[in-house]
Design an enzyme around this catalytic site. Sequence first.
Site, PDB file in Angstrom:
ATOM      1  N   ARG A  63       0.873  -1.383  -0.088  1.00  0.00           N
ATOM      2  CA  ARG A  63       0.022   0.045   0.019  1.00  0.00           C
ATOM      3  C   ARG A  63       0.752   1.202  -0.102  1.00  0.00           C
ATOM      4  O   ARG A  63       0.453   2.451  -0.414  1.00  0.00           O
ATOM      5  CB  ARG A  63      -0.807  -0.059   1.188  1.00  0.00           C
ATOM      6  CG  ARG A  63      -2.075  -1.073   0.893  1.00  0.00           C
ATOM      7  CD  ARG A  63      -3.144  -1.220   2.138  1.00  0.00           C
ATOM      8  NE  ARG A  63      -2.569  -1.712   3.223  1.00  0.00           N
ATOM      9  CZ  ARG A  63      -2.583  -2.803   3.749  1.00  0.00           C
ATOM     10  NH1 ARG A  63      -2.915  -3.725   3.104  1.00  0.00           N
ATOM     11  NH2 ARG A  63      -1.979  -3.111   4.922  1.00  0.00           N
ATOM     12  N   GLU A 100       5.508 -10.818  14.582  1.00  0.00           N
ATOM     13  CA  GLU A 100       4.775 -11.263  15.954  1.00  0.00           C
ATOM     14  C   GLU A 100       5.090 -12.905  16.008  1.00  0.00           C
ATOM     15  O   GLU A 100       5.476 -13.535  16.920  1.00  0.00           O
ATOM     16  CB  GLU A 100       3.297 -11.194  15.958  1.00  0.00           C
ATOM     17  CG  GLU A 100       2.631 -11.481  17.528  1.00  0.00           C
ATOM     18  CD  GLU A 100       1.134 -11.320  17.491  1.00  0.00           C
ATOM     19  OE1 GLU A 100       0.561 -11.493  18.418  1.00  0.00           O
ATOM     20  OE2 GLU A 100       0.918 -10.534  16.593  1.00  0.00           O
TER      21      GLU A 100
END
Length: 180
Positions: A63, A100
Amino acid sequence: MQDPSAYIKQHIRTVPDWPVAGVQFRDITPLLSNPRVFRVLIDQFVHRYFDTRPAAIAGLDARGFIIGSVLAYELNVGFIPIRKKGKLPFTTVEETYELEYGSATVEMHTDAVQPGDRVVLIDDLIATGGTMLAGARLLQRLGATVIEGAAIVDLPELGGSARLRAAGLPLHTLVDFAGH
């Protein structure tokens, strides 16, 4: 017209529980589909960098490409794509960063910048800051100066913006959202 940041923020859609339960996904596609809002969005960045004219805008996959390429066009400077590993056809330099669960790698072409080039690094959103930090490291390894990291949205509770500033990267965001 109201404050541009408030105007932009009201056009960001929140999608609850996506991609997993508990996540409030901040969707920028409504900003892009409305020509007036898209212009206000791009103008915020153009006005910020017009006088400090960087040599290039580097956009983070994917993006960041949307905002970054239009911003580069408007400023009449080059655009540098920083892509996920394996997507660029020429000689690359890469940087791996922790997620993560696991890690990811971004790359850019070795000839994308020259030593001393002043570059703005842009993405749509700052969460943990890992991707932007990896992009900044790539640019710096090739001798560029990252004059600022920029994004539409900051999610400050995830710690990314604090992490980036602690690493010495000046940061500019247009809106922030509490929570995840």
